[in-house]
Structures are given as C-alpha cells and as structure tokens.
Write a protein that holds these residues in place. Structure first.
Motif, PDB file in Angstrom:
ATOM      1  N   UNK A  52       0.824  -1.211   0.000  1.00 33.13           N
ATOM      2  CA  UNK A  52       0.000   0.000   0.000  1.00 33.13           C
ATOM      3  C   UNK A  52       0.859   1.262   0.000  1.00 33.13           C
ATOM      4  N   UNK A  53       1.988   1.223   0.679  1.00 28.91           N
ATOM      5  CA  UNK A  53       2.893   2.382   0.686  1.00 28.91           C
ATOM      6  C   UNK A  53       3.503   2.587  -0.701  1.00 28.91           C
ATOM      7  N   UNK A  54       3.936   1.502  -1.354  1.00 26.71           N
ATOM      8  CA  UNK A  54       4.513   1.597  -2.696  1.00 26.71           C
ATOM      9  C   UNK A  54       3.471   2.126  -3.685  1.00 26.71           C
ATOM     10  N   UNK A  55       2.245   1.643  -3.582  1.00 30.11           N
ATOM     11  CA  UNK A  55       1.174   2.129  -4.462  1.00 30.11           C
ATOM     12  C   UNK A  55       0.939   3.618  -4.259  1.00 30.11           C
ATOM     13  N   UNK A  56       0.903   4.035  -3.002  1.00 26.75           N
ATOM     14  CA  UNK A  56       0.678   5.448  -2.689  1.00 26.75           C
ATOM     15  C   UNK A  56       1.802   6.318  -3.250  1.00 26.75           C
ATOM     16  N   UNK A  57       3.040   5.867  -3.101  1.00 30.56           N
ATOM     17  CA  UNK A  57       4.168   6.637  -3.641  1.00 30.56           C
ATOM     18  C   UNK A  57       4.090   6.756  -5.159  1.00 30.56           C
ATOM     19  N   UNK A  58       3.763   5.663  -5.822  1.00 30.38           N
ATOM     20  CA  UNK A  58       3.657   5.683  -7.285  1.00 30.38           C
ATOM     21  C   UNK A  58       2.516   6.609  -7.709  1.00 30.38           C
ATOM     22  N   UNK A  59       1.383   6.529  -7.015  1.00 34.92           N
ATOM     23  CA  UNK A  59       0.237   7.376  -7.361  1.00 34.92           C
ATOM     24  C   UNK A  59       0.547   8.854  -7.134  1.00 34.92           C
ATOM     25  N   UNK A  60       1.217   9.162  -6.029  1.00 28.13           N
ATOM     26  CA  UNK A  60       1.582  10.558  -5.755  1.00 28.13           C
ATOM     27  C   UNK A  60       2.591  11.062  -6.781  1.00 28.13           C
ATOM     28  N   UNK A  61       3.548  10.227  -7.129  1.00 27.03           N
ATOM     29  CA  UNK A  61       4.550  10.605  -8.138  1.00 27.03           C
ATOM     30  C   UNK A  61       3.880  10.873  -9.474  1.00 27.03           C
ATOM     31  N   UNK A  62       3.022   9.961  -9.912  1.00 25.85           N
ATOM     32  CA  UNK A  62       2.392  10.117 -11.236  1.00 25.85           C
ATOM     33  C   UNK A  62       1.440  11.305 -11.257  1.00 25.85           C
ATOM     34  N   UNK A  63       0.776  11.585 -10.135  1.00 24.05           N
ATOM     35  CA  UNK A  63      -0.132  12.734 -10.063  1.00 24.05           C
ATOM     36  C   UNK A  63       0.635  14.046 -10.174  1.00 24.05           C
ATOM     37  N   UNK A  64       1.883  14.056  -9.751  1.00 27.71           N
ATOM     38  CA  UNK A  64       2.685  15.268  -9.774  1.00 27.71           C
ATOM     39  C   UNK A  64       3.372  15.544 -11.094  1.00 27.71           C
ATOM     40  N   UNK A  65       3.254  14.613 -12.044  1.00 26.00           N
ATOM     41  CA  UNK A  65       3.904  14.804 -13.339  1.00 26.00           C
ATOM     42  C   UNK A  65       3.130  15.799 -14.185  1.00 26.00           C
TER      43      UNK A  65
END
Length: 68
Positions: A52-65
């Motif tokens: 869940x932490x890895x998913x959250x990091x990926x989602x936050x990263x992609x949202x910031x692009x």
C-alpha cells in the motif's frame, strides 16, 4: 497523469523515475517497461515498502507529473 501515457512514453519517464527512486537500476527500468504493477513490485523489493505504501508513492509521483 494517466498511467497509459506514462507507459506509452516510458523512455522519457525513466529519468524522472530515477530522480525519485535512485536505488532502481537501468535494468530494473527496462524490466518494468512502464508497467505500474512492476514498478510497485520493484519498489517493494528495493526499498522494503509495504504494497500500500509503494502504491501510494507511485500514485503521488504520477499525479505530480506535468502533462505531455
């Protein structure tokens, strides 16, 4: 950003992935090949993150692009 766009332009995003997660290698990025699930799995492996932490990091990263 829409993950389909990331996957379709993976070569352009590799540098941004390395900026965020510098412990990943070019071989890792080639194996991931723009697949979200593969990136999540590799982050779990390299950084010892829970899924869940890895998913959250990926989602936050992609949202910031920025949009292409």
């Amino acid at each position: 950003m829409n993950w389909d766009r990331i996957e379709g332009n993976w070569k352009q995003f590799k540098g941004k992935v390395l900026e965020k997660w510098g412990d990943l290698t070019n071989d890792d990025l080639d194996a991931i090949n723009g697949k979200r699930e593969q990136l999540i799995g590799k982050l779990q492996e390299r950084y010892g993150l829970a899924r869940d932490r890895a998913e959250r990091e990926v989602d936050e990263w992609s949202a910031g692009l920025k949009e292409w």
